[in-house]
Design an enzyme around this catalytic site. Structure first.
Site, mmCIF file in Angstrom:
data_model
loop_
_atom_site.group_PDB
_atom_site.id
_atom_site.type_symbol
_atom_site.label_atom_id
_atom_site.label_comp_id
_atom_site.label_asym_id
_atom_site.label_seq_id
_atom_site.Cartn_x
_atom_site.Cartn_y
_atom_site.Cartn_z
ATOM 1 N N GLY A 166 0.817 -1.206 0.000
ATOM 2 C CA GLY A 166 0.000 0.000 0.000
ATOM 3 C C GLY A 166 0.853 1.259 0.000
ATOM 4 C CB THR A 167 2.231 3.642 -1.858
ATOM 5 O OG1 THR A 167 1.722 3.279 -3.138
ATOM 6 C CG2 THR A 167 3.336 2.676 -1.521
ATOM 7 C CB THR A 168 1.417 7.670 -1.534
ATOM 8 O OG1 THR A 168 2.077 6.983 -2.601
ATOM 9 C CG2 THR A 168 2.322 8.714 -0.929
ATOM 10 C CE LYS A 205 -3.069 2.378 -0.149
ATOM 11 N NZ LYS A 205 -2.212 3.014 -1.166
#
Length: 281
Positions: A53-55, A86
């Site tokens: 997972g990003t950002t 996230k």
């Protein structure tokens, strides 16, 4: 830990014996194999392919802090998930944004939430924001073995410091090293592009609305240059998760609020593709 209540109808003695206010210490003593960092991985050839997972981005403003994240998870060059979450509340006055191996990161956040809740129940008071940041640092350090095998977790922690009466941001490295960021911060594969956008747009006197617009703008710019970062997806109605933490506590912007901010940025970009910074906020 499972409670064996079939024979006696009572909880094991471990649950009834006074001990540390740290749930991690309790688990380490009575069932250490349940801690993520203590699990043994089978031998592998090369780096393990798992969703990442990003950002994540964060910005402070007078009276609080904004923490936001895009919705894309990738596995190599494949989009593993388009609507992953996230950003999570850690407790009433703090939140964690995850970057890195998604499964381990979510598990670490849940353990962190339990750690803070356990401390509050045992001690009858909340940890200071500094104390929370230190507890998270210890948890990340315990995952170093997995990080060396490619399963790293690098979160961004933000919260409202009730003692100092302001928002604060803490970033980490894979060894658990902790740094307090001033004004803004980003982590994840698109962080270099997001940080560049925030560097140009950040001001000390931002209000809450401007701060939320800034983080969405930073994620938009990151998605423009980083394939692992997902921008606002109008067709699927998937927008960044934006959270605000003030003296009133943690609040997550609703889909309507997030979509309104994202659409306003997209409309400006359609009118002015070069995106002059004077028109962004």
């Amino acid at each position: 830990m499972e409670a064996n209540t079939r024979s006696t109808g009572r909880l094991p003695a471990a649950f009834l014996t006074p001990g540390s206010s740290s749930f991690m210490d309790f688990l380490s003593e009575h069932q250490p194999e349940m801690l993520p960092g203590n699990r043994q991985l089978p031998p592998t050839q090369g780096v393990i392919e798992a969703p990442h997972g990003t950002t994540i981005v964060a910005v402070t403003f007078p009276g609080g802090v904004v923490l936001a994240g895009d919705r894309r998870a990738t596995m190599g060059n494949i989009i593993a998930q388009r609507d992953i979450e996230k950003v999570f509340p850690a407790d009433e006055y703090s939140a964690v944004g995850i970057a890195g191996t998604a499964g381990l990161a979510v598990e670490m956040v849940k353990l962190f939430q339990l750690e803070l809740e356990h401390f509050e129940k045992v001690e009858g008071a909340q940890l200071s924001l500094e104390g929370k940041a230190n507890r998270l640092s210890t948890m990340i350090r315990s995952n170093l073995g997995m990080a060396m095998q490619g399963l790293a977790v690098v979160p961004l922690f933000a919260g409202y410091d009730v003692d100092r009466e302001k928002g604060r941001i803490f970033s980490y490295d894979v060894t658990g090293g902790r740094s307090e960021e001033q004004g803004y911060a980003a982590t994840g594969s698109g962080s270099i592009f997001a940080r560049g956008a925030m560097k140009k747009l950040f001001r000390d006197d931002l209000n809450e609305a401007e701060a939320t617009t800034l983080v969405v703008q930073a994620l938009y710019d990151a998605a423009d240059d980083d394939s692992a970062t997902g921008g606002p997806d109008v067709a699927r109605r998937i927008y960044p998760i934006v959270t605000v933490i003030t003296e009133d506590g943690f609040r997550r912007l609703g889909d309507e609020e997030s979509s309104e901010i994202a659409r306003s940025i997209l409309e400006r970009r359609l009118e002015q593709p070069d995106g002059p910074r004077a028109a962004l906020l």
